[in-house]
Design a protein around this motif. Structure first.
Motif, PDB file in Angstrom:
ATOM      1  N   VAL A  28     -32.342  54.106 -35.571  1.00  0.00           N
ATOM      2  CA  VAL A  28     -31.670  55.405 -35.452  1.00  0.00           C
ATOM      3  C   VAL A  28     -32.161  56.153 -34.220  1.00  0.00           C
ATOM      4  N   LEU A  29     -33.464  56.155 -33.991  1.00  0.00           N
ATOM      5  CA  LEU A  29     -34.003  56.877 -32.846  1.00  0.00           C
ATOM      6  C   LEU A  29     -33.580  56.243 -31.523  1.00  0.00           C
ATOM      7  N   TYR A  30     -33.480  54.927 -31.496  1.00  0.00           N
ATOM      8  CA  TYR A  30     -33.113  54.237 -30.253  1.00  0.00           C
ATOM      9  C   TYR A  30     -31.624  54.376 -29.945  1.00  0.00           C
ATOM     10  N   THR A  31     -30.781  54.260 -30.972  1.00  0.00           N
ATOM     11  CA  THR A  31     -29.332  54.296 -30.738  1.00  0.00           C
ATOM     12  C   THR A  31     -28.757  55.698 -30.801  1.00  0.00           C
ATOM     13  N   ALA A  32     -29.527  56.658 -31.306  1.00  0.00           N
ATOM     14  CA  ALA A  32     -29.106  58.058 -31.424  1.00  0.00           C
ATOM     15  C   ALA A  32     -27.894  58.226 -32.330  1.00  0.00           C
ATOM     16  N   ILE A  33     -27.768  57.363 -33.332  1.00  0.00           N
ATOM     17  CA  ILE A  33     -26.684  57.519 -34.295  1.00  0.00           C
ATOM     18  C   ILE A  33     -27.131  58.487 -35.386  1.00  0.00           C
ATOM     19  N   PRO A  34     -26.192  59.095 -36.097  1.00  0.00           N
ATOM     20  CA  PRO A  34     -26.593  59.948 -37.223  1.00  0.00           C
ATOM     21  C   PRO A  34     -27.242  59.116 -38.328  1.00  0.00           C
ATOM     22  N   TRP A  35     -28.135  59.726 -39.072  1.00  0.00           N
ATOM     23  CA  TRP A  35     -28.824  59.018 -40.153  1.00  0.00           C
ATOM     24  C   TRP A  35     -27.833  58.451 -41.163  1.00  0.00           C
ATOM     25  N   GLU A  36     -26.741  59.158 -41.400  1.00  0.00           N
ATOM     26  CA  GLU A  36     -25.766  58.707 -42.385  1.00  0.00           C
ATOM     27  C   GLU A  36     -25.068  57.423 -41.962  1.00  0.00           C
ATOM     28  N   ARG A  37     -25.088  57.105 -40.685  1.00  0.00           N
ATOM     29  CA  ARG A  37     -24.400  55.910 -40.177  1.00  0.00           C
ATOM     30  C   ARG A  37     -25.301  54.700 -40.023  1.00  0.00           C
ATOM     31  N   LEU A  38     -26.544  54.797 -40.449  1.00  0.00           N
ATOM     32  CA  LEU A  38     -27.456  53.650 -40.364  1.00  0.00           C
ATOM     33  C   LEU A  38     -26.921  52.531 -41.252  1.00  0.00           C
TER      34      LEU A  38
END
Length: 129
Positions: A28-38
């Motif tokens: 999540v931190l590397y791709t900067a996606i929202p937590w809900e989209r993990l």
């Protein structure tokens, strides 16, 4: 180094294994996606579960402990070049008993013309009617 996850006293859903959580957190931190989209496949749990565990570990000081442990291991293996280290002066304490703050470098304006001097600005302004 990870703190044990306590079970809920009233029961409920069993806690998720922490083994995949660091991978999910880093994803999540590397791709900067929202937590809900993990994606569930990355960490073996939902993104909000990873986020809650990250918050709990941060409050417990886990990341500082891991950082210190890694620095200790790298230092023992002579893998850190300490000659290139720097320290921010805001985190260096004053020596005990020091009463004089020392000389401060003057910060007054110099006599040399500035590259952003006001005299260059009117050339770029549109003429007034």
């Amino acid at each position: 180094m990870m703190p044990a996850w306590e079970t809920r006293p009233k029961g409920g859903r069993p806690s998720v294994e922490a083994r995949g959580m660091p991978g999910g957190i880093l994803f999540v931190l590397y791709t900067a996606i929202p937590w809900e989209r993990l994606p569930f496949e990355v960490a073996g749990c939902l993104g909000m579960t990873c986020w809650r565990r990250l918050r709990t570990w941060q409050d417990a000081g886990l990341w500082d402990n891991i950082h210190r442990h890694m620095l200790d291991r790298l230092s023992l293996a002579r893998q850190i070049d300490w000659s290139r280290a720097s320290v921010d002066a805001s985190c260096v304490p004053v020596k005990r008993g020091a009463t004089d703050r020392g000389r401060t470098r003057p910060t007054a304006a110099s006599r040399t013309p500035s590259a952003t001097s006001w005299s260059t600005v009117p050339a770029f302004l549109s003429p007034s009617s």
